[in-house]
Scaffold this motif. Structure first.
Motif, mmCIF file in Angstrom:
data_model
loop_
_atom_site.group_PDB
_atom_site.id
_atom_site.type_symbol
_atom_site.label_atom_id
_atom_site.label_comp_id
_atom_site.label_asym_id
_atom_site.label_seq_id
_atom_site.Cartn_x
_atom_site.Cartn_y
_atom_site.Cartn_z
ATOM 1 N N CYS A 19 0.835 -1.211 0.000
ATOM 2 C CA CYS A 19 0.000 0.000 0.000
ATOM 3 C C CYS A 19 0.867 1.258 0.000
ATOM 4 C CB CYS A 19 -0.936 0.001 1.204
ATOM 5 S SG CYS A 19 -2.156 -1.324 1.165
ATOM 6 N N ALA A 22 1.656 2.188 -3.440
ATOM 7 C CA ALA A 22 0.497 2.779 -4.112
ATOM 8 C C ALA A 22 0.277 4.224 -3.684
ATOM 9 C CB ALA A 22 -0.754 1.950 -3.816
ATOM 10 N N PHE A 35 0.668 0.841 -12.054
ATOM 11 C CA PHE A 35 0.084 -0.442 -11.642
ATOM 12 C C PHE A 35 1.133 -1.551 -11.574
ATOM 13 C CE2 PHE A 35 -4.547 0.388 -13.205
ATOM 14 C CZ PHE A 35 -4.698 1.303 -12.184
ATOM 15 N N SER A 39 2.022 -3.724 -8.271
ATOM 16 C CA SER A 39 1.853 -5.178 -8.323
ATOM 17 C C SER A 39 3.122 -5.891 -7.887
ATOM 18 C CB SER A 39 1.491 -5.608 -9.751
ATOM 19 O OG SER A 39 0.296 -5.001 -10.184
ATOM 20 N N ALA A 114 -5.315 3.916 -0.961
ATOM 21 C CA ALA A 114 -5.066 2.543 -1.425
ATOM 22 C C ALA A 114 -6.125 1.543 -0.957
ATOM 23 C CB ALA A 114 -3.673 2.068 -1.003
ATOM 24 N N ASN A 116 -9.802 -0.614 -1.068
ATOM 25 C CA ASN A 116 -10.513 -1.426 -2.054
ATOM 26 C C ASN A 116 -11.972 -1.004 -2.110
ATOM 27 O OD1 ASN A 116 -8.572 -3.617 -0.334
ATOM 28 N ND2 ASN A 116 -8.214 -3.380 -2.518
ATOM 29 N N HIS A 171 -2.369 -8.912 -8.870
ATOM 30 C CA HIS A 171 -2.498 -7.451 -8.848
ATOM 31 C C HIS A 171 -2.500 -6.867 -10.257
ATOM 32 C CE1 HIS A 171 -1.818 -7.702 -4.524
ATOM 33 N NE2 HIS A 171 -2.181 -6.432 -4.449
ATOM 34 N N SER A 174 -6.106 -7.411 -11.440
ATOM 35 C CA SER A 174 -7.305 -6.941 -10.728
ATOM 36 C C SER A 174 -7.224 -5.566 -10.083
ATOM 37 C CB SER A 174 -7.687 -7.977 -9.655
ATOM 38 O OG SER A 174 -6.640 -8.149 -8.706
ATOM 39 N N ILE A 175 -6.099 -4.870 -10.162
ATOM 40 C CA ILE A 175 -6.064 -3.516 -9.611
ATOM 41 C C ILE A 175 -7.158 -2.628 -10.213
ATOM 42 C CG2 ILE A 175 -4.747 -1.351 -9.574
ATOM 43 C CD1 ILE A 175 -2.262 -2.911 -8.886
ATOM 44 N N ASN A 179 -8.963 -2.598 -6.947
ATOM 45 C CA ASN A 179 -7.706 -2.149 -6.344
ATOM 46 C C ASN A 179 -7.020 -3.305 -5.629
ATOM 47 O OD1 ASN A 179 -5.938 0.009 -6.409
ATOM 48 N ND2 ASN A 179 -6.487 0.729 -4.362
ATOM 49 N N THR A 180 -7.463 -4.494 -5.909
ATOM 50 C CA THR A 180 -6.920 -5.762 -5.410
ATOM 51 C C THR A 180 -6.829 -5.858 -3.906
ATOM 52 O OG1 THR A 180 -5.559 -5.914 -7.419
ATOM 53 C CG2 THR A 180 -5.157 -7.520 -5.694
#
Length: 228
Positions: A19, A22, A35, A39, A114, A116, A171, A174-175, A179-180
């Motif tokens: 996080c 991010a 991204f 990841s 960060a 979800n 990641h 699916s980000i 946001n995974t």
């Protein structure tokens, strides 16, 4: 207690590293890691901690992993609740440290921090159903890989690499969707500090990863049961 402390420290590192990348580095002007960088950061936190504490606690760092390994017959039920508590404490502590660091920048606001989410809180504005399916499937695959990589019949010493790279790939996919999460502790820690309605959506990031983790572990147990 050493196992629980190891889980706390490991989850602290996962949230601070993942996080943190991010919040602090993903969109840094001109040099942001994007991204792909985020990841990789999440994958590296798991890979490094798996080597550091895997021999102490198994390096779950994630309630969904603990539930999945329990469902797969690899983890005793007596340790389930203490592991989850340690993981959540570690995640919240890391989010607090990240908040202190990030707030040192003039004019900084936590915003999504960060977290979800689905709908307006999804990076790509994906629906609740899309996020639910994504989180269940991604966590199921994650547990399938964990179960396989740590199987006594698997090549020894390579499990951390396979698991870390699997989380990186998850990641990468699916980000944009959620946001995974695939990790209820990770979702909880940062949600406490966000300026959005992330806490109101937190339930799905407990439900979906745990369900997915159990499914993935059970499927692996069935697939691997006929192996010699």
């Amino acid at each position: 207690m050493k196992k629980y402390l190891a889980e706390l420290i490991g989850t602290f590192w996962l949230v601070l590293g993942g996080c943190g990348s991010a919040v602090l580095a993903a969109a840094f002007p001109e040099l942001g890691i994007g991204f792909a960088g985020v990841s990789l950061a999440f994958g590296l936190t798991v890979l490094t901690m798996a080597f550091a504490i895997g021999h102490i606690s198994g390096c779950h760092l994630n309630p969904a992993v603990s539930f999945g390994l329990w469902a797969g017959g690899r983890f005793p039920v007596k340790d389930l609740v203490p592991y989850v508590i340690a993981q959540v404490i570690g995640a919240v502590a890391a989010a607090a440290v990240l908040y202190v660091i990030a707030s040192g920048q003039p004019g900084w606001q936590p915003g999504g921090f960060a977290t979800n989410g689905y709908g307006d809180l999804s990076p790509g504005k994906y629906s609740l159903m899309a996020v639910l399916v994504c989180e269940v499937v991604m966590t199921a695959v994650f547990l399938f890989v964990i179960m396989g990589a740590t199987d006594k019949r698997a090549p020894a010493g390579f499990a951390p690499i396979a698991i870390g790279l699997c989380l990186t790939l998850i990641h990468l996919v699916s980000i944009p969707v959620s946001n995974t999460s695939v990790n209820p502790a990770r979702s909880t820690g940062v949600a406490l500090f966000a300026q959005t309605g992330a806490l109101s959506q937190l339930w799905i990031f407990w439900l979906a990863p745990i369900v997915g983790g159990i499914i993935g572990a059970v499927v692996y147990k069935v697939v691997a049961s006929n192996e010699d």
